[in-house]
Write a protein that holds these residues in place. Sequence first.
Motif, PDB file in Angstrom:
ATOM      1  N   VAL A 137       0.951  -1.083  -0.028  1.00 37.97           N
ATOM      2  CA  VAL A 137       0.002  -0.009   0.073  1.00 37.97           C
ATOM      3  C   VAL A 137       0.905   1.321   0.073  1.00 37.97           C
ATOM      4  O   VAL A 137       0.721   2.199  -0.645  1.00 37.97           O
ATOM      5  CB  VAL A 137      -1.016  -0.132   1.216  1.00 37.97           C
ATOM      6  N   ILE A 138       1.936   1.114   0.848  1.00 40.00           N
ATOM      7  CA  ILE A 138       2.799   2.421   0.952  1.00 40.00           C
ATOM      8  C   ILE A 138       3.473   2.531  -0.457  1.00 40.00           C
ATOM      9  O   ILE A 138       3.760   3.651  -1.067  1.00 40.00           O
ATOM     10  CB  ILE A 138       3.882   2.176   2.109  1.00 40.00           C
ATOM     11  N   HIS A 139       4.149   1.482  -1.017  1.00 40.61           N
ATOM     12  CA  HIS A 139       4.851   1.414  -2.233  1.00 40.61           C
ATOM     13  C   HIS A 139       4.072   1.966  -3.659  1.00 40.61           C
ATOM     14  O   HIS A 139       4.553   2.597  -4.225  1.00 40.61           O
ATOM     15  CB  HIS A 139       5.555   0.173  -2.610  1.00 40.61           C
ATOM     16  N   THR A 140       2.514   1.776  -3.345  1.00 43.51           N
ATOM     17  CA  THR A 140       1.877   2.171  -4.337  1.00 43.51           C
ATOM     18  C   THR A 140       0.788   3.604  -4.175  1.00 43.51           C
ATOM     19  O   THR A 140       0.017   4.119  -4.931  1.00 43.51           O
ATOM     20  CB  THR A 140       0.814   1.004  -4.769  1.00 43.51           C
ATOM     21  N   ARG A 177      20.331   3.250 -12.447  1.00 46.14           N
ATOM     22  CA  ARG A 177      19.555   3.631 -13.514  1.00 46.14           C
ATOM     23  C   ARG A 177      18.714   2.572 -13.967  1.00 46.14           C
ATOM     24  O   ARG A 177      17.450   2.718 -14.714  1.00 46.14           O
ATOM     25  CB  ARG A 177      20.198   4.376 -14.889  1.00 46.14           C
ATOM     26  N   LEU A 178      19.174   1.296 -14.238  1.00 48.09           N
ATOM     27  CA  LEU A 178      18.242   0.051 -14.546  1.00 48.09           C
ATOM     28  C   LEU A 178      17.181   0.100 -13.645  1.00 48.09           C
ATOM     29  O   LEU A 178      16.051  -0.299 -14.035  1.00 48.09           O
ATOM     30  CB  LEU A 178      19.338  -1.166 -14.655  1.00 48.09           C
ATOM     31  N   LEU A 179      17.423   0.022 -12.287  1.00 47.88           N
ATOM     32  CA  LEU A 179      16.592  -0.212 -11.273  1.00 47.88           C
ATOM     33  C   LEU A 179      15.466   0.714 -11.426  1.00 47.88           C
ATOM     34  O   LEU A 179      14.120   0.364 -11.760  1.00 47.88           O
ATOM     35  CB  LEU A 179      17.132   0.111  -9.806  1.00 47.88           C
ATOM     36  N   LEU A 180      15.679   2.139 -11.879  1.00 45.59           N
ATOM     37  CA  LEU A 180      14.786   3.049 -11.934  1.00 45.59           C
ATOM     38  C   LEU A 180      13.755   2.908 -13.193  1.00 45.59           C
ATOM     39  O   LEU A 180      12.764   3.166 -13.407  1.00 45.59           O
ATOM     40  CB  LEU A 180      15.383   4.403 -12.005  1.00 45.59           C
ATOM     41  N   ARG A 181      14.354   2.320 -14.411  1.00 47.30           N
ATOM     42  CA  ARG A 181      13.872   1.938 -15.424  1.00 47.30           C
ATOM     43  C   ARG A 181      12.743   1.023 -15.208  1.00 47.30           C
ATOM     44  O   ARG A 181      11.666   1.079 -15.686  1.00 47.30           O
ATOM     45  CB  ARG A 181      14.719   1.705 -16.631  1.00 47.30           C
ATOM     46  N   LEU A 182      13.216   0.030 -14.250  1.00 43.14           N
ATOM     47  CA  LEU A 182      12.133  -1.155 -14.301  1.00 43.14           C
ATOM     48  C   LEU A 182      11.161  -0.681 -13.551  1.00 43.14           C
ATOM     49  O   LEU A 182      10.020  -1.010 -13.441  1.00 43.14           O
ATOM     50  CB  LEU A 182      13.041  -2.268 -13.501  1.00 43.14           C
ATOM     51  N   PRO A 193       8.563   6.813  -5.975  1.00 43.76           N
ATOM     52  CA  PRO A 193       9.122   5.548  -5.324  1.00 43.76           C
ATOM     53  C   PRO A 193       9.423   5.533  -3.812  1.00 43.76           C
ATOM     54  O   PRO A 193      10.526   5.736  -3.392  1.00 43.76           O
ATOM     55  CB  PRO A 193      10.478   5.328  -6.196  1.00 43.76           C
ATOM     56  N   LEU A 194       8.249   5.683  -3.050  1.00 40.64           N
ATOM     57  CA  LEU A 194       8.416   5.720  -1.575  1.00 40.64           C
ATOM     58  C   LEU A 194       9.135   4.460  -0.851  1.00 40.64           C
ATOM     59  O   LEU A 194       8.701   3.397  -1.479  1.00 40.64           O
ATOM     60  CB  LEU A 194       6.975   5.741  -0.906  1.00 40.64           C
ATOM     61  N   ASP A 223      12.895   8.548  -2.826  1.00 37.88           N
ATOM     62  CA  ASP A 223      13.565   8.567  -3.776  1.00 37.88           C
ATOM     63  C   ASP A 223      14.462   7.101  -3.851  1.00 37.88           C
ATOM     64  O   ASP A 223      15.325   6.847  -4.621  1.00 37.88           O
ATOM     65  CB  ASP A 223      14.552   9.664  -3.872  1.00 37.88           C
ATOM     66  N   ILE A 224      13.934   6.305  -3.108  1.00 36.07           N
ATOM     67  CA  ILE A 224      14.950   5.273  -2.815  1.00 36.07           C
ATOM     68  C   ILE A 224      14.142   3.852  -3.477  1.00 36.07           C
ATOM     69  O   ILE A 224      14.991   2.864  -3.721  1.00 36.07           O
ATOM     70  CB  ILE A 224      14.991   5.082  -1.150  1.00 36.07           C
TER      71      ILE A 224
END
Length: 289
Positions: A137-140, A177-182, A193-194, A223-224
Amino acid sequence: MTAAPAGPLDGATRARPDGWLPNPLTIDPAAAERQAYVLLTRHHPGEPGPVRCITARYRTAVFTLGTPPHRILKHHADEAGYLSEVLAYELLHGEHVLPELHRSCDTSRTLLVDYLEQSVQLTAANAFDELIRAVAVIHTASLRWQTEVAEAMARWGAGNLLDSPPPEWVTRADNWRLLLRLVNDAHGSNHVPLGHLDLKPEHVRRRIDGQLALVDAETLRPDITGLPDLITLAYIARELGQSSPRSVRHAYLHHVRELGAQWNDADLIRALTAFAAATGLRSLHGAHE
């Protein structure tokens, strides 16, 4: 991203040097209680006592108010920690995953929240799945924000973070950057991205309405991403002997999909691996297996 260099995020976290906090709080509970009475009188008048210190640390102090306790007073020495916790309450308002916030004061860096007495045994039936859903719930949460909140937080959108320099604690920018793209592909470019919840069994409580809640949100950041929380859930599950890390990942997938994310298992595993490579995390605790 700072914490003691041990536990589920060992390697990805960095210990702060001694003396980083210029005005630490007292660690003497009796002295902390005397200070709490002064803070209540000056900044939160009308709150009934008595005050009892339950935590006195150099960075934060926590007190119960009343007999039986009905409120928590939390005092921060660190402005960043205070602002992070206030932000968490603002961003998660209406999600029923935190205690109710009654009042905060920037001048004294204090918050008044509901006291949640009922702890949760995570080994009980369905309890760990409830925790996974609360984290999902927090993540979305940004999918459900009102327009004014979404606009205020737009700079932290995953799409914008892709074009920004990585945080200073990231050791490999290509993996970040790969992580953020995914994350962007799974949640959308407007997703904020909480993540980085202070997940511990003792921080899990049950609200008066029966919902499972987390009682410490000062580490939350926009931002994590939620990946460190999924890794921590896998670690806790293994420590409790509750379920396999793979089962935790699959339960997380189920809940975030229900809540509007579009993760698939293969990309989530890639994201976990990219997070570890980007941050120096020493173990994924089986979350990727």
